[in-house]
Write an enzyme that holds these catalytic residues in place. Structure first.
Site, short mmCIF file in Angstrom:
data_model
loop_
_atom_site.label_atom_id
_atom_site.label_comp_id
_atom_site.label_asym_id
_atom_site.label_seq_id
_atom_site.Cartn_x
_atom_site.Cartn_y
_atom_site.Cartn_z
CE1 TYR A 188 -3.48 2.74 0.92
CE2 TYR A 188 -2.22 3.10 2.94
CZ TYR A 188 -3.22 3.48 2.07
OH TYR A 188 -3.96 4.60 2.34
CB CYS A 242 -10.78 -3.19 14.53
SG CYS A 242 -10.47 -4.88 14.16
CB VAL A 256 -1.84 -6.31 16.41
CG1 VAL A 256 -0.71 -6.90 15.57
CG2 VAL A 256 -3.20 -6.70 15.85
#
Length: 393
Positions: A188, A242, A256
């Site tokens: 990206y 999220c 994470v």
């Protein structure tokens, strides 16, 4: 043209009258596009040609357009990959704003080809049509073009890590440092950087009038999707949506790699004000790349999660879970090939000097506004979806 609240006596930052523009907005149906359309309709006399595949987030403006907006906004359903009508719309406009992109981290290493095509190949015709037809372009890039900070390569306890020059990101000075090719998460950032370089080259060689925007985590109502409710059931949205999804479902928030990455967050309404200034002040904005973020709203992802848990408890009246956070590895969450930038602090000197823009909204306030919207909009739909899933299992 019928007058609007902003059509009389508007001036730019240098005191010159602002003439109404026709704006081709590609990606108008997304999070940023929907807020920008609302701003332009409410406060200016500009005309918007809204281009997208979906119009759900701007349906209240275009389906049908309310009488007072008649003739000022029109929706054009097309995919810029393969639609010959795109050049015609760009020719009709004074300014093109390109917001179209795949920009969800979970896609970067699971759909790297789509990510590269979306952010580089599909953007090429937009740049070409603007350049060939002498049309101004505002192109949305990303803060991810900076990649990792210089400081991240120093030992963790190194005193230089605290020096701003090793982590504050400056548009015209900071290097762009990516991970190795096998870490496909950088597909990206790489595609976005290459289209920036191409736009800059079109400006240098063919006099394209351009402005490049590098957003630093713009958040607010309508951001991203809630899986299975207003988006695909598969797939992982960006961090705020999220975490919102977890809160709505009363699930632990997944951190994470411990949530150690640091981020800054800016309220969408503040950020849209910056874009509005770019639109109406071409003499000050053309040829520039602008960071648009809020360095005062810096937190680790873990701190963001803790703040969201607290704010959501106040908004919803539901007590937090006994164990509201769980740690997961990047490989578990995103799959092979994930990598991350450590810290993203925007230098705001240039945008402040050129456009006089400063963000205003503190992180706690923008989280309260956003989570109030998420709870009000999605809670019942999530409940229904969860009860259906339980009944069918």
């Amino acid at each position: 043209m019928s007058s609007s609240p902003g059509s009389l006596g508007r001036t730019d930052l240098d005191g010159n009258p602002v003439a109404p523009l026709t704006i081709c907005m590609i990606g108008a149906g997304g999070f940023i596009g929907s807020h920008l359309c609302e701003k332009l309709m409410a406060e200016t006399a500009h005309v918007v040609l809204a281009v997208d595949v979906y119009c759900d987030k701007i349906r209240h403006l275009v389906d049908p357009a309310p009488p007072h907006l008649s003739g000022r906004i029109s929706f054009h359903r097309l995919n810029i990959k393969n639609d010959s009508r795109l050049e015609g719309l760009i020719k009709m406009a004074d300014l093109t704003i390109n917001l179209a992109a795949i920009c969800t981290p979970a896609d970067y290493n699971t759909r790297p080809l789509d990510t590269i095509y979306s952010n580089f190949i599909d953007a090429l015709p937009v740049v070409k049509y603007c350049s060939e037809n002498n049309k101004r372009l505002i192109h949305f890039s990303t803060c991810e073009v900076y990649g990792k900070t210089i400081g991240s390569f120093l030992p963790k306890d190194h005193p230089l890590r605290k020096e701003a020059e090793f982590y504050v990101l400056k548009e015209d000075e900071s290097p762009c440092i990516f991970g190795p090719i096998v870490k496909q998460r950088w597909s990206y950032a790489c595609a976005k950087q290459l289209i920036e370089r191409l736009i800059f080259a079109e400006g240098a060689e063919n006099d394209l009038e351009f402005t490049i925007v590098r957003p630093f985590n713009w958040i607010g109502p309508r951001m991203d999707f809630i899986p299975g409710v207003d988006g695909p059931s598969e797939g992982v949205p960006r961090v705020l949506a999220c975490f919102s999804n977890n809160l709505l479902r009363r699930e632990p928030l997944k951190l994470v790699d411990g949530g150690e990455s640091q981020r800054t967050f800016v309220y969408i309404k503040d950020a849209i004000e910056a874009v509005h200034l770019m639109i109406e002040n071409p003499a000050r904005a053309n040829g520039h790349i602008f960071n648009v973020g809020n360095p005062d709203n810096e937190v680790t992802v873990r701190e963001l999660a803790e703040m969201m848990i607290e704010v959501y408890a106040n908004v919803s009246g539901e007590p937090p879970l006994d164990e509201p956070l769980i740690d997961v590895s990047a490989k578990q969450f995103y799959g092979e090939g994930y990598d991350d930038s450590d810290k993203r602090i925007p230098d705001m000197t240039l945008i402040n000097k050129q456009l006089g823009w400063n963000p205003k909204t503190p992180l706690k306030d923008l989280l309260e506004t956003t989570l109030t919207y998420q709870h009000k909009t999605y809670k019942e739909a999530v409940k229904r979806q969860m009860s259906q899933a339980t009944a069918s299992s």
